[in-house]
Write a protein that holds these residues in place. Sequence first.
Motif, short mmCIF file in Angstrom:
data_model
loop_
_atom_site.label_atom_id
_atom_site.label_comp_id
_atom_site.label_asym_id
_atom_site.label_seq_id
_atom_site.Cartn_x
_atom_site.Cartn_y
_atom_site.Cartn_z
N LYS A 84 0.82 -1.23 0.00
CA LYS A 84 0.00 0.00 0.00
C LYS A 84 0.84 1.27 0.00
CE LYS A 84 -0.69 0.57 5.03
NZ LYS A 84 0.19 -0.51 5.49
N TYR A 143 -0.27 -13.38 5.41
CA TYR A 143 0.44 -13.06 4.17
C TYR A 143 1.81 -12.46 4.51
CZ TYR A 143 -4.13 -13.64 1.99
OH TYR A 143 -5.34 -14.14 1.56
N LYS A 148 -2.19 -8.44 3.52
CA LYS A 148 -2.99 -8.69 2.33
C LYS A 148 -2.16 -9.43 1.29
CE LYS A 148 -3.73 -5.35 -0.68
NZ LYS A 148 -2.81 -5.70 -1.79
N GLN A 149 -2.85 -10.09 0.39
CA GLN A 149 -2.17 -10.86 -0.65
C GLN A 149 -1.45 -9.94 -1.64
OE1 GLN A 149 -3.78 -14.68 -2.60
NE2 GLN A 149 -4.26 -13.11 -4.10
N THR A 150 -0.20 -10.26 -1.92
CA THR A 150 0.58 -9.53 -2.91
C THR A 150 1.18 -10.53 -3.90
OG1 THR A 150 2.69 -9.67 -1.73
CG2 THR A 150 1.20 -7.82 -1.15
#
Length: 222
Positions: A84, A143, A148-150
Amino acid sequence: MSERAILYYFNGRGKMESIRWLLTVAGVEFDEMYLTTREDFEKLVNNGSLMFQQLPLVEIDGMKLVQSKAILKYIAEKYNLHGKDIKERVMVNMYAEGLMDLMEMIAIVPFVPDPKPKLDNIQSKAKERYLPVFEKALTGPVYLVGGKQTYADVLLLECTLMLEEKFPEILKDFPSVKAFQGRMAQNDAIRRFLLPGSKRKPQPDETYVKTVLEVLKMTSLP
């Protein structure tokens, strides 16, 4: 939904496979144009499609993209599979590039006359250098970065599956990585990609190796 991407590569894994994985997770449909002759490659060079006369090549969003890391980062940025902020993104990139280094070692194996020393080296480095990093990062978090998934998560799943093809018990001392692998495989797009008949490519065989060497006009890979 964006128009379909077009992938130019061999009918096999190589550096395009991670791109196939990431497009699948991003929900981007794609078609593939397989290079089978030297003439196929020279046509792409002569029409200016290959900036550095290297594959893979991906047509997407009206652009012709080369360099696998650049392609992966573009897809990750566009489809919210990056961090992000700048600090998260650099962590994602560090994890991802480490995984690409390891997968590149595996990808070379079918091209060497005696694979055993190379496989021994891969197994040693995976267990001592790479997997401990991811075991530590995933002890607690779901993760790798930012909750969050990256695209680093996607590459980790791809890499661990490749490792298990060569060394079936390699994750037995890395329970957090193994648990992560199981969680990722529950994703609907990934689950379909892992099924027979998907666009996921099998392990390289003699036909793949022969085609790559002929198209690139090489006797062996460096």
